[in-house]
Design a protein around this motif. Structure first.
Motif, PDB file in Angstrom:
ATOM      1  N   ARG A 288      41.966  -6.746 -24.395  1.00  0.00           N
ATOM      2  CA  ARG A 288      42.411  -7.454 -23.199  1.00  0.00           C
ATOM      3  C   ARG A 288      43.937  -7.563 -23.199  1.00  0.00           C
ATOM      4  O   ARG A 288      44.560  -7.754 -24.238  1.00  0.00           O
ATOM      5  CB  ARG A 288      41.774  -8.826 -23.137  1.00  0.00           C
ATOM      6  N   VAL A 289      44.504  -7.475 -22.005  1.00  0.00           N
ATOM      7  CA  VAL A 289      45.946  -7.565 -21.821  1.00  0.00           C
ATOM      8  C   VAL A 289      46.216  -8.661 -20.796  1.00  0.00           C
ATOM      9  O   VAL A 289      45.545  -8.752 -19.771  1.00  0.00           O
ATOM     10  CB  VAL A 289      46.537  -6.217 -21.347  1.00  0.00           C
ATOM     11  N   TYR A 290      47.236  -9.470 -21.095  1.00  0.00           N
ATOM     12  CA  TYR A 290      47.576 -10.615 -20.256  1.00  0.00           C
ATOM     13  C   TYR A 290      49.048 -10.548 -19.858  1.00  0.00           C
ATOM     14  O   TYR A 290      49.868  -9.956 -20.554  1.00  0.00           O
ATOM     15  CB  TYR A 290      47.344 -11.926 -21.023  1.00  0.00           C
ATOM     16  N   GLU A 291      49.355 -11.212 -18.751  1.00  0.00           N
ATOM     17  CA  GLU A 291      50.717 -11.310 -18.241  1.00  0.00           C
ATOM     18  C   GLU A 291      51.080 -12.790 -18.157  1.00  0.00           C
ATOM     19  O   GLU A 291      50.277 -13.608 -17.721  1.00  0.00           O
ATOM     20  CB  GLU A 291      50.739 -10.676 -16.853  1.00  0.00           C
ATOM     21  N   PRO A 292      52.296 -13.182 -18.578  1.00  0.00           N
ATOM     22  CA  PRO A 292      52.675 -14.597 -18.510  1.00  0.00           C
ATOM     23  C   PRO A 292      52.880 -15.068 -17.068  1.00  0.00           C
ATOM     24  O   PRO A 292      53.360 -14.321 -16.221  1.00  0.00           O
ATOM     25  CB  PRO A 292      53.987 -14.664 -19.292  1.00  0.00           C
ATOM     26  N   VAL A 293      52.498 -16.328 -16.831  1.00  0.00           N
ATOM     27  CA  VAL A 293      52.648 -16.961 -15.514  1.00  0.00           C
ATOM     28  C   VAL A 293      53.230 -18.351 -15.746  1.00  0.00           C
ATOM     29  O   VAL A 293      52.697 -19.119 -16.546  1.00  0.00           O
ATOM     30  CB  VAL A 293      51.279 -17.082 -14.793  1.00  0.00           C
ATOM     31  N   GLY A 294      54.314 -18.668 -15.077  1.00  0.00           N
ATOM     32  CA  GLY A 294      54.968 -19.964 -15.254  1.00  0.00           C
ATOM     33  C   GLY A 294      54.157 -21.110 -14.678  1.00  0.00           C
ATOM     34  O   GLY A 294      53.427 -20.951 -13.711  1.00  0.00           O
TER      35      GLY A 294
ATOM     36  N   SER B 292      56.922 -28.747 -23.041  1.00  0.00           N
ATOM     37  CA  SER B 292      56.055 -27.781 -23.708  1.00  0.00           C
ATOM     38  C   SER B 292      56.896 -26.979 -24.678  1.00  0.00           C
ATOM     39  O   SER B 292      58.110 -26.841 -24.497  1.00  0.00           O
ATOM     40  CB  SER B 292      55.398 -26.839 -22.688  1.00  0.00           C
ATOM     41  N   GLY B 293      56.269 -26.429 -25.689  1.00  0.00           N
ATOM     42  CA  GLY B 293      56.975 -25.585 -26.646  1.00  0.00           C
ATOM     43  C   GLY B 293      57.153 -24.161 -26.157  1.00  0.00           C
ATOM     44  O   GLY B 293      57.905 -23.378 -26.725  1.00  0.00           O
TER      45      GLY B 293
ATOM     46  N   ALA C 153      59.862 -17.385 -23.771  1.00  0.00           N
ATOM     47  CA  ALA C 153      60.863 -18.338 -24.237  1.00  0.00           C
ATOM     48  C   ALA C 153      60.151 -19.509 -24.889  1.00  0.00           C
ATOM     49  O   ALA C 153      59.117 -19.971 -24.406  1.00  0.00           O
ATOM     50  CB  ALA C 153      61.730 -18.818 -23.076  1.00  0.00           C
ATOM     51  N   MET C 154      60.713 -20.003 -25.996  1.00  0.00           N
ATOM     52  CA  MET C 154      60.007 -21.019 -26.773  1.00  0.00           C
ATOM     53  C   MET C 154      60.971 -21.865 -27.586  1.00  0.00           C
ATOM     54  O   MET C 154      62.129 -21.502 -27.769  1.00  0.00           O
ATOM     55  CB  MET C 154      59.001 -20.337 -27.697  1.00  0.00           C
TER      56      MET C 154
ATOM     57  N   ARG D 173      51.352 -25.306 -22.958  1.00  0.00           N
ATOM     58  CA  ARG D 173      50.948 -25.264 -21.557  1.00  0.00           C
ATOM     59  C   ARG D 173      52.051 -24.857 -20.575  1.00  0.00           C
ATOM     60  O   ARG D 173      51.804 -24.736 -19.403  1.00  0.00           O
ATOM     61  CB  ARG D 173      50.413 -26.636 -21.138  1.00  0.00           C
ATOM     62  N   GLY D 174      53.266 -24.634 -21.033  1.00  0.00           N
ATOM     63  CA  GLY D 174      54.364 -24.327 -20.120  1.00  0.00           C
ATOM     64  C   GLY D 174      54.240 -22.967 -19.462  1.00  0.00           C
ATOM     65  O   GLY D 174      54.834 -22.702 -18.428  1.00  0.00           O
ATOM     66  N   VAL D 175      53.489 -22.083 -20.086  1.00  0.00           N
ATOM     67  CA  VAL D 175      53.218 -20.756 -19.552  1.00  0.00           C
ATOM     68  C   VAL D 175      51.727 -20.518 -19.740  1.00  0.00           C
ATOM     69  O   VAL D 175      51.174 -20.816 -20.799  1.00  0.00           O
ATOM     70  CB  VAL D 175      54.029 -19.669 -20.303  1.00  0.00           C
TER      71      VAL D 175
END
Length: 190
Positions: free
Chosen positions: A5-11, A61-62, A72-73, A170-172
């Motif tokens: 599975r491949v995922y894309e980040p969402v703000g 969030s971290g 970013a973290m 939870r930030g992304v």
């Protein structure tokens, strides 16, 4: 065998996020995808956006949104995920008066299957964006995060292993983009 599975980040709209501190920092972030692979990462100064446009306080969030091309973290989250992603990209410090932040920039890899993806192209033939992704499965088992050369300023893609490692933050959030389930596409397009 089930495909990886491949995922894309969402703000997130309810969590703090980062932005470039100056116009120059914001331009460097946009230009990040146009850099030659292996070149030095730019030094991007950031600030935390702590309230939305209605001045409502955003949650901490971290894992913070900065761009779809990077993760970013905080330093703590970096320490947690670095053993998992270290070989698949580079970390760069994001100087800030608001705390210690890092961005992870995944390496570019030839994993996009253009023939099986649904893409919209510029007149030049270059890909503008994808409405549905397909990836070459062989290389996916080996990586936790990657970017593709066809979408230089496009998103970072993440494996299920990385998404699981970041599940407490939870930030992304992460949208599954492959394999595509029947009848589903990105951006509401067929």
């Amino acid at each position: 065998m089930e495909p990886h599975r491949v995922y894309e980040p969402v703000g997130s709209e309810v969590h703090e996020w980062l932005q470039g501190a100056t116009a120059e920092d914001r331009r460097a972030l946009v230009d990040l995808g146009r850099q030659a692979p292996g070149g030095p990462l730019p030094r991007i100064r950031v600030q935390v956006v702590k309230a939305d446009e209605r001045r409502r306080r955003l949650r901490q969030s971290g894992l913070l949104w900065l761009s779809s091309a990077v993760l970013a973290m905080t330093a703590e989250v970096r320490r947690q995920v670095e053993p998992l992603v270290g070989a698949d990209g580079e970390f760069a410090e994001l100087p800030s008066d608001d705390g210690e932040f890092w961005m992870f920039v995944p390496h570019v890899r030839e994993l996009l299957d253009e023939e099986r993806s649904c893409v919209v192209r510029f007149d030049s033939g270059r890909i503008m964006y994808a409405t549905r992704y397909a990836f070459s499965g062989a290389g996916l088992a080996e990586v936790t995060a990657f970017r593709v050369p066809q979408l230089a300023t496009g998103p970072a893609f993440c494996s299920g292993r990385l998404v699981e490692a970041l599940a407490a933050e939870r930030g992304v959030t992460f949208a599954e983009v492959w394999p595509v389930k029947a009848g589903r596409s990105l951006k509401g397009l067929p």
